[in-house]
Design a protein around this motif. Structure first.
Motif, PDB file in Angstrom:
ATOM      1  N   ILE A   1       2.799  11.328  10.537  1.00 10.67           N
ATOM      2  CA  ILE A   1       2.858  10.829  12.138  1.00 10.67           C
ATOM      3  C   ILE A   1       3.551  11.795  13.052  1.00 10.67           C
ATOM      4  O   ILE A   1       2.925  11.930  14.262  1.00 10.67           O
ATOM      5  N   ARG A   2       4.460  12.664  12.520  1.00 13.03           N
ATOM      6  CA  ARG A   2       4.671  13.823  13.549  1.00 13.03           C
ATOM      7  C   ARG A   2       3.638  14.596  13.898  1.00 13.03           C
ATOM      8  O   ARG A   2       3.405  15.076  14.896  1.00 13.03           O
ATOM      9  N   ALA A   3       2.918  15.069  12.791  1.00  7.03           N
ATOM     10  CA  ALA A   3       2.010  15.885  13.027  1.00  7.03           C
ATOM     11  C   ALA A   3       0.703  15.471  13.950  1.00  7.03           C
ATOM     12  O   ALA A   3       0.304  16.106  14.736  1.00  7.03           O
ATOM     13  N   ARG A   4       0.413  14.169  13.661  1.00 13.18           N
ATOM     14  CA  ARG A   4      -0.831  13.348  14.610  1.00 13.18           C
ATOM     15  C   ARG A   4      -0.007  13.669  16.088  1.00 13.18           C
ATOM     16  O   ARG A   4      -0.788  13.843  17.264  1.00 13.18           O
ATOM     17  N   ALA A   5       1.093  13.019  16.168  1.00  9.15           N
ATOM     18  CA  ALA A   5       1.725  12.980  17.461  1.00  9.15           C
ATOM     19  C   ALA A   5       1.635  14.188  18.351  1.00  9.15           C
ATOM     20  O   ALA A   5       1.557  14.408  19.345  1.00  9.15           O
ATOM     21  N   ALA A   6       2.044  15.355  17.574  1.00  9.69           N
ATOM     22  CA  ALA A   6       2.102  16.717  17.962  1.00  9.69           C
ATOM     23  C   ALA A   6       0.502  17.234  18.512  1.00  9.69           C
ATOM     24  O   ALA A   6       0.249  17.805  19.514  1.00  9.69           O
ATOM     25  N   GLU A   7      -0.162  16.841  17.548  1.00  6.01           N
ATOM     26  CA  GLU A   7      -1.788  17.180  17.882  1.00  6.01           C
ATOM     27  C   GLU A   7      -2.409  16.576  19.273  1.00  6.01           C
ATOM     28  O   GLU A   7      -3.047  17.025  19.886  1.00  6.01           O
ATOM     29  N   ARG A   8      -1.832  15.282  19.406  1.00  3.47           N
ATOM     30  CA  ARG A   8      -2.447  14.487  20.444  1.00  3.47           C
ATOM     31  C   ARG A   8      -1.484  14.716  21.865  1.00  3.47           C
ATOM     32  O   ARG A   8      -1.672  13.997  22.714  1.00  3.47           O
ATOM     33  N   GLY A   9      -0.338  15.373  21.573  1.00  6.27           N
ATOM     34  CA  GLY A   9       0.431  15.625  22.677  1.00  6.27           C
ATOM     35  C   GLY A   9       1.120  14.434  23.418  1.00  6.27           C
ATOM     36  O   GLY A   9       1.568  14.268  24.519  1.00  6.27           O
ATOM     37  N   LEU A  10       1.483  13.638  22.405  1.00  5.73           N
ATOM     38  CA  LEU A  10       2.181  12.465  22.608  1.00  5.73           C
ATOM     39  C   LEU A  10       3.871  12.662  22.854  1.00  5.73           C
ATOM     40  O   LEU A  10       4.471  11.849  23.464  1.00  5.73           O
TER      41      LEU A  10
ATOM     42  N   VAL B   1      10.514   8.183  14.633  1.00  5.69           N
ATOM     43  CA  VAL B   1       8.944   8.842  14.285  1.00  5.69           C
ATOM     44  C   VAL B   1       8.104   7.516  14.159  1.00  5.69           C
ATOM     45  O   VAL B   1       7.015   7.561  14.414  1.00  5.69           O
ATOM     46  N   ILE B   2       8.533   6.405  13.092  1.00  4.04           N
ATOM     47  CA  ILE B   2       7.835   5.655  12.992  1.00  4.04           C
ATOM     48  C   ILE B   2       7.442   4.658  14.191  1.00  4.04           C
ATOM     49  O   ILE B   2       6.255   4.295  14.272  1.00  4.04           O
ATOM     50  N   ASP B   3       8.255   4.657  15.085  1.00  2.00           N
ATOM     51  CA  ASP B   3       7.807   3.947  16.385  1.00  2.00           C
ATOM     52  C   ASP B   3       6.613   4.586  17.272  1.00  2.00           C
ATOM     53  O   ASP B   3       6.277   3.944  17.846  1.00  2.00           O
TER      54      ASP B   3
ATOM     55  N   GLY C   1       0.908  -0.990   0.054  1.00  2.78           N
ATOM     56  CA  GLY C   1      -0.003  -0.045   0.023  1.00  2.78           C
ATOM     57  C   GLY C   1       0.799   1.159   0.057  1.00  2.78           C
ATOM     58  O   GLY C   1       1.998   1.215  -0.443  1.00  2.78           O
ATOM     59  N   ARG C   2       0.206   2.365   0.711  1.00  2.00           N
ATOM     60  CA  ARG C   2       0.801   3.707   0.509  1.00  2.00           C
ATOM     61  C   ARG C   2       1.983   3.925   1.331  1.00  2.00           C
ATOM     62  O   ARG C   2       2.881   4.853   1.200  1.00  2.00           O
ATOM     63  N   GLY C   3       2.244   2.774   2.491  1.00  3.97           N
ATOM     64  CA  GLY C   3       3.337   2.960   3.273  1.00  3.97           C
ATOM     65  C   GLY C   3       3.258   4.342   4.490  1.00  3.97           C
ATOM     66  O   GLY C   3       1.981   4.729   4.444  1.00  3.97           O
ATOM     67  N   LEU C   4       3.981   4.326   5.368  1.00  7.13           N
ATOM     68  CA  LEU C   4       3.646   5.337   6.337  1.00  7.13           C
ATOM     69  C   LEU C   4       4.191   6.675   6.205  1.00  7.13           C
ATOM     70  O   LEU C   4       5.455   6.626   5.469  1.00  7.13           O
ATOM     71  N   ASP C   5       3.474   7.667   6.334  1.00  5.84           N
ATOM     72  CA  ASP C   5       3.816   8.883   6.218  1.00  5.84           C
ATOM     73  C   ASP C   5       4.384   9.441   7.426  1.00  5.84           C
ATOM     74  O   ASP C   5       3.727  10.039   8.377  1.00  5.84           O
TER      75      ASP C   5
END
Length: 681
Positions: free
Chosen positions: A449-458, A472-474, A441-445
């Motif tokens: 992932i960085r953006a979502r991690a920042a949005e969720r405060g991870l 980042v992938i982890d 498929g499309r693979g990981l972006d």
């Protein structure tokens, strides 16, 4: 043997046979579309249903029997060419297998079918009947409409109402109907799907007068699931005496909610039974016999030692016999353990074969085309590991379909075939098994992932900025992480990859991810094959000892310090004309180093085609031990588990597969001045 015991044995035999037949029939149904010889596949499916029906007929399970009989009719119609073996028949037959499987598991657990079986069976039988029979056109004279007054009371007595329309009939035979050859109740009996019947006098009985036994005074009111056209056909000769109405199905009827279809993605109830090859049992018994013989021989030697010690004799001559007895018992006990552990092994194919159908349903629900290939199905793992793998693999496969594989239009724009491919593969690597899920498929972006991690405060912004690509992938394993923009039926709730890592950790394994944008993603699960009795090389760092599996140790060597070079990327030396990178075990374990001796003690590990030397402070002998994976250590790289030493201490056992892998990518493969090393075989 009592009757109850005999019946229990019969039920147990039925359950074991039914599980296999259901699994085989489901696999063949999924393979029917596109099979090179569909007639042969269809025949196998029919025989499986036929055998199931025959076995169920031995017991008082009429609902299961009815469903299997209806399924047999449907498949027989397909074999005879009266009905296409298309998706409608496949879906319905899979639903019949689902129901039969649930009922079978309930019977295995409780001895009886679960509640609601009758209603579910009726629905399945009705679906088969509707599938095989052409839907008759409703006559214009009896359109579905409101409930007539004469049918309302009888309708209210129905405890369960079928999903489809109900036909109501009011029949008032003429008084002289018997002389005309009519049989009012005989006509009623010709309705095979009668739901309710009310018989009442058409006229009040006259009081105080003689009743005419040949005059019919009867009013028949009935409800049936038979279509109005079929009802009218039965009563066609008394058409002037009947009133027919078609009652539309209610949107909902209290107390008659349908049993929900089983979620095809839900895990099946785990069976605690284990089928064992008779040859393995024979080998186990033979080893037990040998061990008993060896123990008896050693006992004789010990008795002689005691006797001669009491007589003051020299015991040195008896030492070889004692040592030989000890070695023989040690060898036999190790073989006995291996054979016993092997009893718990089962091929991963039993787990893998549970996924094609849910993936097919999931892909269809998402409007995607996905093909699943299975490899390494014969790879064996411990039964508990196999059973514990179902849910994490299910998460991975769902993610691959939902997030990995693109929609057909998107794949066409990138030059990919419309159908995505997912590969589920298992392979043995020493005492571990690696199970991988790969998609094209499309693979990981990583940016997403960085953006979502920042949005969720991870992570904090600084921590995110410091992460490399692998870091980042982890993040996809972080609790609560999801790239889904909205919550859907499949994903988006932030539960998935963290659950996968936790489940794999509980099994004593670890998971890694490899992804290429636009090319796909592979998730690998490295798991222990079984609790193993391993031969270990004991190595020391400071006061602590560690175990290295001997099967991964190519050689041990003492190399003069001056023959170790630093190439800028790390220490290396030459062994057998090849450059070998050197890692220090203290660095790998985060321990302080002692002062470097003049000679380096190297354990050279064999990792595929590569060799890596691990420097230790000392060699401390060998040990045969049962290595047990510890969930708390699973996330730590380089650790395979623990074992007990002869004095009861816990020994950490190292995992050569993950211990030095980071250095392999950075060491040049160029020979250097070799000299001669002192080698210990």
């Amino acid at each position: 043997m009592t009757d109850a015991t005999s019946t229990d044995d019969l039920v147990a035999d039925f359950v074991a046979e039914a599980r296999e037949l259901i699994q085989a029939a489901a696999e063949d149904l999924l393979a029917l579309d596109g099979a090179p010889d569909p007639a042969a596949v269809l025949n196998r499916i029919f025989r499986a249903f036929h055998t199931l029906k025959g076995s169920a007929a031995l017991f008082d399970w009429p609902d299961m029997l009815a469903v299997l009989h209806a399924a047999e009719d449907g498949l027989d119609a397909a074999r005879a060419g009266r009905h296409a073996a298309g998706p409608d028949l496949v879906d319905l037959s899979l639903a019949a297998l689902d129901a039969t499987a649930r009922w079978t598991e309930a019977i295995a657990a409780t001895g009886s079918a679960p509640a609601g079986t009758e209603a579910e069976a009726a629905r399945l039988v009705e679906r088969y009947r509707s599938l095989l029979a052409p839907v008759p056109a409703e006559p214009a004279s009896v359109p579905a409409g409101p409930v007539p007054d004469w049918a309302a009371g009888l309708l209210a007595t129905l405890h369960e109402r079928p999903d489809g329309p109900v036909t109501a009939l009011r029949y008032v035979p003429r008084a002289d109907c018997f002389f005309a050859g009519d049989d009012p109740l005989g006509l009623v009996r010709r309705l095979p799907r009668l739901l309710a019947l009310d018989l009442a006098p058409a006229m009040p009985w006259p009081s105080g007068q003689v009743v005419d036994a040949f005059a019919c005074n009867l009013a028949v009111t009935l409800l049936t699931a038979d279509p109005a056209a079929e009802v009218e056909a039965v009563f066609r000769l008394v058409r002037d005496q009947v009133t027919v109405a078609t009652l539309a199905p209610p949107a909902a009827m209290p107390g008659s909610e349908p049993v929900p279809d089983p979620d095809p993605l839900s895990p099946e109830p785990a069976s605690r039974t284990l089928r064992v090859d008779a040859g393995r049992i024979d080998a186990l018994v033979a080893l037990a016999d040998d061990l008993a013989t060896a123990r008896a021989a050693l006992g004789a030697v010990v008795a002689k030692v005691v006797s001669e010690a009491a007589a003051g004799a020299d015991l040195a001559a008896l030492l070889p016999s004692l040592r030989a007895g000890d070695e023989r018992i040690g060898r036999l006990s190790a073989e006995l353990h291996r054979e016993a552990v092997a009893l718990r092994l089962q091929p991963l194919g039993r787990v893998f074969r549970r996924f094609p159908r849910p993936l097919r349903d999931l892909a269809r629900g998402l409007g995607k085309e996905v093909g699943l290939s299975l490899e390494g199905e014969a790879t064996e793992v411990d039964r508990d590991v196999a059973e514990g793998l179902f849910e994490p693999l299910l998460h991975l496969l769902r993610n691959a379909v939902d997030h990995g594989i693109e929609a057909p239009e998107a794949r066409a724009r990138t030059g990919k075939p419309a159908a995505g491919r997912i590969r589920l593969r298992a392979e043995s690597r020493g005492e571990r098994v690696v199970v991988s899920v790969s998609d094209d498929g499309r693979g990981l972006d990583s940016a997403l992932i960085r953006a979502r991690a920042a949005e969720r405060g991870l992570r904090t912004p600084d921590a995110l900025a410091a992460l490399d690509e692998a870091g980042v992938i982890d993040l996809i394993f972080a609790p609560g992480f999801s790239t889904a923009a909205a919550i859907g039926a499949v994903s988006g709730r932030g539960v998935g990859m963290d659950a996968v890592r936790e489940a794999v950790s509980r099994l004593g394994g670890a998971c890694t991810v490899e992804s290429r944008p636009g090319e796909g993603t592979t998730v690998r699960l490295a798991l222990p094959r079984a609790q193993s009795l391993a031969r270990l090389l004991l190595v020391g760092i400071g006061p602590e000892l560690y175990g290295l599996p001997m099967e991964a140790v190519d050689e041990v060597a003492r190399v003069p310090r001056e023959r170790i070079r630093d190439h800028g990327l790390g220490a290396v030396t030459a062994l057998r004309d090849r450059t070998v990178p050197i890692l220090h075990l203290a660095d790998l374990l985060g321990l302080p180093r002692e002062a470097a001796p003049s000679e380096a003690h190297l354990a050279v590990l064999r990792l595929g085609d590569e060799r890596v030397a691990v420097e230790v402070e000392r060699f401390a002998g060998r040990l045969d031990g049962l290595v047990r994976p510890l969930p708390s250590l699973a996330a730590l790289p380089g650790l395979a588990g623990t074992t007990l030493t002869g004095d009861g201490r816990v020994l950490l056992v190292l995992d050569p597969e993950t211990l030095p892998e980071t250095l392999l990518e950075t060491v040049p493969d160029t020979p250097i001045d070799d000299g001669r090393e002192e080698r210990t075989p």
